[in-house]
Design an enzyme around this catalytic site. Structure first.
Site, PDB file in Angstrom:
ATOM      1  N   LYS A 185      49.534  51.306  50.459  1.00 14.90           N
ATOM      2  CA  LYS A 185      50.216  52.460  51.062  1.00 14.90           C
ATOM      3  C   LYS A 185      49.512  53.702  50.535  1.00 14.90           C
ATOM      4  O   LYS A 185      49.741  54.146  49.419  1.00 14.90           O
ATOM      5  CB  LYS A 185      51.695  52.470  50.648  1.00 14.90           C
ATOM      6  CG  LYS A 185      52.638  53.132  51.634  1.00 14.90           C
ATOM      7  CD  LYS A 185      52.401  54.610  51.884  1.00 14.90           C
ATOM      8  CE  LYS A 185      52.933  55.507  50.804  1.00 14.90           C
ATOM      9  NZ  LYS A 185      52.631  56.938  51.061  1.00 14.90           N
ATOM     10  N   GLY A 238      49.522  58.157  40.448  1.00 12.44           N
ATOM     11  CA  GLY A 238      50.175  59.369  40.937  1.00 12.44           C
ATOM     12  C   GLY A 238      50.964  60.035  39.831  1.00 12.44           C
ATOM     13  O   GLY A 238      50.592  59.943  38.659  1.00 12.44           O
ATOM     14  N   SER A 239      52.058  60.679  40.200  1.00 14.15           N
ATOM     15  CA  SER A 239      52.798  61.497  39.231  1.00 14.15           C
ATOM     16  C   SER A 239      53.745  60.644  38.386  1.00 14.15           C
ATOM     17  O   SER A 239      54.238  59.602  38.848  1.00 14.15           O
ATOM     18  CB  SER A 239      53.594  62.570  39.970  1.00 14.15           C
ATOM     19  OG  SER A 239      54.538  61.956  40.817  1.00 14.15           O
ATOM     20  N   GLY A 243      56.109  57.484  39.398  1.00 12.75           N
ATOM     21  CA  GLY A 243      55.854  56.260  38.628  1.00 12.75           C
ATOM     22  C   GLY A 243      57.152  55.652  38.114  1.00 12.75           C
ATOM     23  O   GLY A 243      57.349  54.432  38.165  1.00 12.75           O
ATOM     24  N   GLU A 260      49.106  54.481  36.553  1.00 14.85           N
ATOM     25  CA  GLU A 260      48.097  55.477  36.174  1.00 14.85           C
ATOM     26  C   GLU A 260      48.676  56.827  36.561  1.00 14.85           C
ATOM     27  O   GLU A 260      48.736  57.158  37.737  1.00 14.85           O
ATOM     28  CB  GLU A 260      46.778  55.160  36.878  1.00 14.85           C
ATOM     29  CG  GLU A 260      45.591  55.760  36.186  1.00 14.85           C
ATOM     30  CD  GLU A 260      45.364  57.198  36.572  1.00 14.85           C
ATOM     31  OE1 GLU A 260      46.002  58.089  35.948  1.00 14.85           O
ATOM     32  OE2 GLU A 260      44.574  57.441  37.485  1.00 14.85           O
ATOM     33  N   CYS A 294      43.347  63.274  38.045  1.00 14.87           N
ATOM     34  CA  CYS A 294      44.244  62.838  36.962  1.00 14.87           C
ATOM     35  C   CYS A 294      43.600  63.062  35.612  1.00 14.87           C
ATOM     36  O   CYS A 294      44.264  63.407  34.648  1.00 14.87           O
ATOM     37  CB  CYS A 294      44.608  61.374  37.146  1.00 14.87           C
ATOM     38  SG  CYS A 294      43.207  60.333  37.493  1.00 14.87           S
ATOM     39  N   GLU A 393      51.171  68.856  33.886  1.00 11.34           N
ATOM     40  CA  GLU A 393      50.002  68.642  34.732  1.00 11.34           C
ATOM     41  C   GLU A 393      50.078  69.602  35.922  1.00 11.34           C
ATOM     42  O   GLU A 393      50.954  69.469  36.778  1.00 11.34           O
ATOM     43  CB  GLU A 393      50.003  67.182  35.211  1.00 11.34           C
ATOM     44  CG  GLU A 393      48.726  66.786  35.904  1.00 11.34           C
ATOM     45  CD  GLU A 393      48.694  65.300  36.281  1.00 11.34           C
ATOM     46  OE1 GLU A 393      49.735  64.755  36.699  1.00 11.34           O
ATOM     47  OE2 GLU A 393      47.613  64.695  36.177  1.00 11.34           O
TER      48      GLU A 393
HETATM   49  P1  NAP Z   1      53.219  61.344  44.053  1.00 12.22           P
HETATM   50  O1  NAP Z   1      54.607  61.590  44.484  1.00 12.22           O
HETATM   51  O2  NAP Z   1      53.031  60.715  42.743  1.00 12.22           O
HETATM   52  O3  NAP Z   1      52.498  60.472  45.202  1.00 12.22           O
HETATM   53  C1  NAP Z   1      51.576  59.438  44.978  1.00 12.22           C
HETATM   54  C2  NAP Z   1      51.837  58.289  45.933  1.00 12.22           C
HETATM   55  O4  NAP Z   1      53.151  57.766  45.771  1.00 12.22           O
HETATM   56  C3  NAP Z   1      51.746  58.672  47.403  1.00 12.22           C
HETATM   57  O5  NAP Z   1      51.222  57.598  48.155  1.00 12.22           O
HETATM   58  C4  NAP Z   1      53.185  58.918  47.748  1.00 12.22           C
HETATM   59  O6  NAP Z   1      53.422  58.881  49.125  1.00 12.22           O
HETATM   60  C5  NAP Z   1      53.853  57.795  47.017  1.00 12.22           C
HETATM   61  N1  NAP Z   1      55.282  57.970  46.760  1.00 12.22           N
HETATM   62  C6  NAP Z   1      56.004  59.122  46.675  1.00 12.22           C
HETATM   63  N2  NAP Z   1      57.299  58.857  46.418  1.00 12.22           N
HETATM   64  C7  NAP Z   1      57.422  57.512  46.341  1.00 12.22           C
HETATM   65  C8  NAP Z   1      58.509  56.618  46.085  1.00 12.22           C
HETATM   66  N3  NAP Z   1      59.739  57.045  45.852  1.00 12.22           N
HETATM   67  N4  NAP Z   1      58.249  55.289  46.073  1.00 12.22           N
HETATM   68  C9  NAP Z   1      57.015  54.817  46.288  1.00 12.22           C
HETATM   69  N5  NAP Z   1      55.953  55.610  46.545  1.00 12.22           N
HETATM   70  C10 NAP Z   1      56.148  56.945  46.567  1.00 12.22           C
HETATM   71  O7  NAP Z   1      52.378  62.648  44.070  1.00 12.22           O
HETATM   72  P2  NAP Z   1      52.514  63.933  45.028  1.00 12.22           P
HETATM   73  O8  NAP Z   1      53.937  64.243  45.347  1.00 12.22           O
HETATM   74  O9  NAP Z   1      51.604  63.724  46.158  1.00 12.22           O
HETATM   75  O10 NAP Z   1      51.985  65.064  44.031  1.00 12.22           O
HETATM   76  C11 NAP Z   1      52.838  65.652  43.058  1.00 12.22           C
HETATM   77  C12 NAP Z   1      52.174  65.749  41.709  1.00 12.22           C
HETATM   78  O11 NAP Z   1      51.757  64.450  41.285  1.00 12.22           O
HETATM   79  C13 NAP Z   1      50.892  66.542  41.676  1.00 12.22           C
HETATM   80  O12 NAP Z   1      51.108  67.890  41.541  1.00 12.22           O
HETATM   81  C14 NAP Z   1      50.196  65.952  40.478  1.00 12.22           C
HETATM   82  O13 NAP Z   1      50.596  66.563  39.285  1.00 12.22           O
HETATM   83  C15 NAP Z   1      50.631  64.542  40.465  1.00 12.22           C
HETATM   84  N6  NAP Z   1      49.606  63.622  40.979  1.00 12.22           N
HETATM   85  C16 NAP Z   1      48.876  62.945  40.077  1.00 12.22           C
HETATM   86  C17 NAP Z   1      47.902  62.075  40.511  1.00 12.22           C
HETATM   87  C18 NAP Z   1      47.082  61.323  39.535  1.00 12.22           C
HETATM   88  O14 NAP Z   1      46.042  60.776  39.875  1.00 12.22           O
HETATM   89  N7  NAP Z   1      47.502  61.235  38.304  1.00 12.22           N
HETATM   90  C19 NAP Z   1      47.658  61.903  41.874  1.00 12.22           C
HETATM   91  C20 NAP Z   1      48.440  62.601  42.795  1.00 12.22           C
HETATM   92  C21 NAP Z   1      49.407  63.448  42.314  1.00 12.22           C
HETATM   93  P3  NAP Z   1      53.421  60.229  50.017  1.00 12.22           P
HETATM   94  O15 NAP Z   1      52.543  61.218  49.378  1.00 12.22           O
HETATM   95  O16 NAP Z   1      52.910  59.741  51.308  1.00 12.22           O
HETATM   96  O17 NAP Z   1      54.850  60.686  50.100  1.00 12.22           O
END
Ligand code: NAP
Ligand code: MG
Length: 491
Positions: A185, A238-239, A243, A260, A294, A393
Site C-alpha cells: 500500500k 513512516g511517522s 507506526g 522504520e 527519514c 521531525e
Molecule cells: P504517515 O501517516 O506515516 O504515512 C505513511 C504511510 O502510512 C502512507 O502510506 C499512509 O497512507 C499510511 N497510513 C496512514 N495512516 C495509516 C493507518 N492508520 N494505518 C495504516 N496505514 C496508514 O506519514 P504522512 O502523514 O504522510 O506524513 C506525516 C509525517 O510523517 C511527516 O511530516 C514526517 O515527519 C513523517 N514521515 C516520515 C517518513 C519516514 O521515512 N520516516 C516518511 C513519511 C512521513 P496515506 O498517506 O495514503 O494516507
C-alpha cells in the site's frame, strides 16, 4: 514507454491496482486525484481502495503463497526473477525517474538517483536469497538438529511518499528473495511508481499474485491491510504516530512488524574536523529531497571553537539554496503536499516566535509555478535543545545548529531526543571516532561522512522511537523470514 499503465499517464487517465497480476479498479469505483507538487495540477488518478479491495489483494497473495510456485521455487530462481526486475528497472530508468519526479516534485537528478538505488536493491537481493542458510546444532547423542530460514507468508508493505521507488525496493527485494508474497500500500501522494514496478515484476517472471499493489488512503486501505488476519507480517516506513496505529492493528492478530519511523539525526563536528570536506555534506544531508528524508541530518552539533566559522559558512551556503520545479533540477523541489508545507512552516514560525535566531533563508525560484508547494530552506542557530525544532521531525528543509563543549556534552546532546536512526562524527582523532560512534544511540553512524539514503548493503533501522527491525543489506533477509528448527531422532 511500452505499457498501458505508463501511457495512461500521458493521457491523464486512470491508474489501477494490480491484484493477482491484473489491473483492477477499487470495487467502489472511488478514485483519488494525483497532483504534481511542482504546480499543484492534477495529472492522473488512482483507485481509492477500501477494506474489500484489501481483502481481495490479501486473498490473492495468500493463494500465491499457499498454492503457487513462488515459495517452493529454488532460491536461485527467485533471485533470477529479481535480477530480471533489476534489468527492467534499468531499461525503464528514464521513464521511472520522470514518473517519480512528477509524482513527488523531487528534482530529476534525485529521481534518477532513486532509480539507481532501486536497481541496486533488486540486484543485491537477486543475488542474496540463495546465500542465506540455517545451521546444524550440536544436540543430544542420537539426534541431529538443524534450522531453516522460512518465509513469513504474506507480507504487507506500507510505504511512505518520500522515496517510493527506493523504499518499495528495499521491502520487496528482501521479502521476495525469501519467498514471501506481497501486498503493498503506497502513500496516496505517491503511488504511481509502485504500480509500475509491480507491472514490471510480472514481466520479470514473478508469478501472478506474488506482488500486489493497492492504492488508497492510509486510514482506509492502510488500516484494513495492517489489521487483516490473512497478513503474516507487516513492514512500515513512516511517522511514529502511524507506526503505533499499525502495530496496534497488527497486534490484534499477533503479527510481527518492522517499523522504520524517522529520526532527528545529529551530525557532530569537532574542532579538529576537516571542515571544508564536511560543509557540503552537512548541507546536502538536510536539503536532499527537500529534507523529506527519514535519515535527514537535521541537527548539527558544533564544537564551540569552530561554531561561528561553521555557522557563517553554512549560512552562506543556505542563502544560495533555491527551490523550484522538478524539471529545473535546482537544489530542492516542492514539498509533497500543502499539509506538509503548512507543517514545516508551522515549525519555522514557532521557532521565530520563540526567538531562535534565523541565520539564513534560501529562496523559491522566481519563475516557480504559483500553485506549487515550495518552501524556502531555513537555517537556525543556536537552537535550545529542548525546543520543538530540536526534538521533533520537521521533515522539511530546516536545519538547526547547536554549540557544544567537549565530547561528553556532544554525546549527551546527540542522544537527547526520542529518536535514534542515523548519526555522524566529524573528527580527525581516531580514538574519538571509535568512542563517539559507539556511544551514540543510532542504527547507523558515519565517521567523516553521512549517508542520507543509499547504502543498500548497509543494515539500517532505528533505536528508540525510530523503530525496530532492520532493513537493507543481508540483515533484512532475517527480518523477512523466520527460523524453523527441525530435530531428527535417529538413535
Ligand atoms: P504517515 O501517516 O506515516 O504515512 C505513511 C504511510 O502510512 C502512507 O502510506 C499512509 O497512507 C499510511 N497510513 C496512514 N495512516 C495509516 C493507518 N492508520 N494505518 C495504516 N496505514 C496508514 O506519514 P504522512 O502523514 O504522510 O506524513 C506525516 C509525517 O510523517 C511527516 O511530516 C514526517 O515527519 C513523517 N514521515 C516520515 C517518513 C519516514 O521515512 N520516516 C516518511 C513519511 C512521513 P496515506 O498517506 O495514503 O494516507
Ligand atoms: Mg503526487
Amino acid at each position: 514507454m511500452g505499457s498501458h499503465l505508463s501511457t495512461t499517464v500521458a493521457e491523464g487517465l486512470a491508474f489501477m491496482n494490480l491484484i493477482d497480476g491484473k489491473p483492477v479498479d477499487a470495487l467502489s469505483g472511488a478514485r483519488i486525484d494525483v497532483a504534481c507538487p511542482s504546480d499543484g495540477k492534477v495529472f492522473a488518478s488512482i483507485p481509492a481502495s477500501g477494506a474489500a479491495d484489501v481483502d481481495r489483494a490479501v486473498k490473492a497473495a495468500r493463494r500465491a503463497f499457499d498454492s503457487g510456485p513462488w515459495s517452493r521455487m529454488p532460491a536461485v530462481e527467485r533471485g533470477r526473477c529479481l535480477t530480471r526486475l533489476f534489468q527492467l528497472v534499468e531499461k525503464h530508468g528514464d521513464e521511472l525517474a520522470a514518473l517519480e519526479s512528477r509524482d513527488t516534485g523531487k528534482p530529476v537528478r534525485q529521481g534518477r538517483a532513486d532509480v539507481t538505488a532501486t536497481m541496486r536493491y533488486y540486484e543485491f537481493y537477486g543475488g542474496a536469497g540463495d546465500k542465506i542458510h540455517g545451521d546444524t546444532i550440536p544436540f543430544l547423542p542420537g539426534y541431529t538438529a538443524l534450522t531453516l530460514r522460512e518465509p513469513h507468508g504474506v507480507v504487507a508493505g506500507i510505504i511512505p511518499w518520500n522515496y517510493p521507488l527506493q523504499i518499495l525496493a528495499r521491502v520487496a527485494g528482501a521479502a521476495l528473495a525469501m519467498g514471501n508474497t506481497l501486498v503493498v500500500k503506497p502513500a496516496e501522494d505517491a503511488s504511481l511508481s509502485a504500480i509500475r514496478i509491480a507491472e514490471l515484476a510480472l514481466e520479470a517472471g514473478i508469478p501472478e499474485g506474488v506482488f500486489n499493489v493497492i492504492t488508497g488512503y492510509g486510514r482506509d486501505a492502510g488500516a484494513a491491510l495492517s489489521a487483516h488476519p490473512g497478513v503474516d507480517y507487516v513492514t512500515f516506513t513512516g511517522s511514529p504516530m502511524t507506526g503505533t496505529a499499525i502495530q496496534q492493528a497488527a497486534a490484534v492478530n499477533n503479527r510481527g512488524v518492522t517499523m522504520e519511523l524517522g529520526g532527528k539525526s545529529p551530525q557532530i563536528v569537532f574542532a579538529d574536523a576537516d571542515i571544508e570536506a564536511a560543509l557540503p555534506v552537512l548541507v546536502n544531508a538536510i536539503i536532499q529531497n527537500g529534507g523529506q528524508t527519514c535519515s535527514a541530518g537535521s541537527r548539527i552539533l558544533i564544537e564551540k571553537p569552530v561554531y561561528e566559522q561553521i555557522a557563517t559558512a553554512l549560512a552562506e551556503r543556505f542563502s544560495k539554496l533555491t527551490a523550484g520545479p522538478h524539471e529545473a533540477d535546482l537544489d530542492l523541489g516542492a514539498l509533497i503536499n500543502p499539509k506538509q508545507k503548512e507543517r514545516v512552516a508551522g515549525f519555522v514560525a514557532a521557532a521565530e516566535e520563540a526567538g531562535i535566531p534565523v541565520l539564513a533563508r534560501g529562496q523559491v525560484a522566481a519563475d516557480a509555478p504559483a500553485g506549487g508547494w515550495y518552501f524556502a530552506p531555513a537555517l537556525f542557530g543556536a537552537v535550545d535543545p529542548k525546543a520543538a525544532l530540536a526534538q521533533e521531525e520537521v521533515f522539511g528543509p530546516v536545519l538547526s545548529l547547536f554549540p557544544f563543549e567537549g565530547e561528553e556534552q556532544a554525546v549527551a546532546l546527540a542522544n537527547d531526543t526520542e529518536f535514534g536512526l542515523v548519526a555522524s562524527v566529524w573528527t580527525r582523532d581516531g580514538a574519538r571516532q571509535h568512542r563517539v560512534a559507539k556511544r551514540v544511540r543510532a542504527g547507523q553512524v558515519f565517521v567523516n561522512g553521512y549517508g542520507a539514503g543509499g547504502g543498500i548493503e548497509l543494515p539500517f533501522g532505528g533505536f528508540k522511537k525510530s523503530g525496530h527491525g532492520r532493513e537493507k543489506g543481508f540483515e533484512a533477509l532475517y527480518d523477512m523470514s523466520a527460523t524453523k528448527t527441525i530435530v531428527f531422532n535417529h538413535g
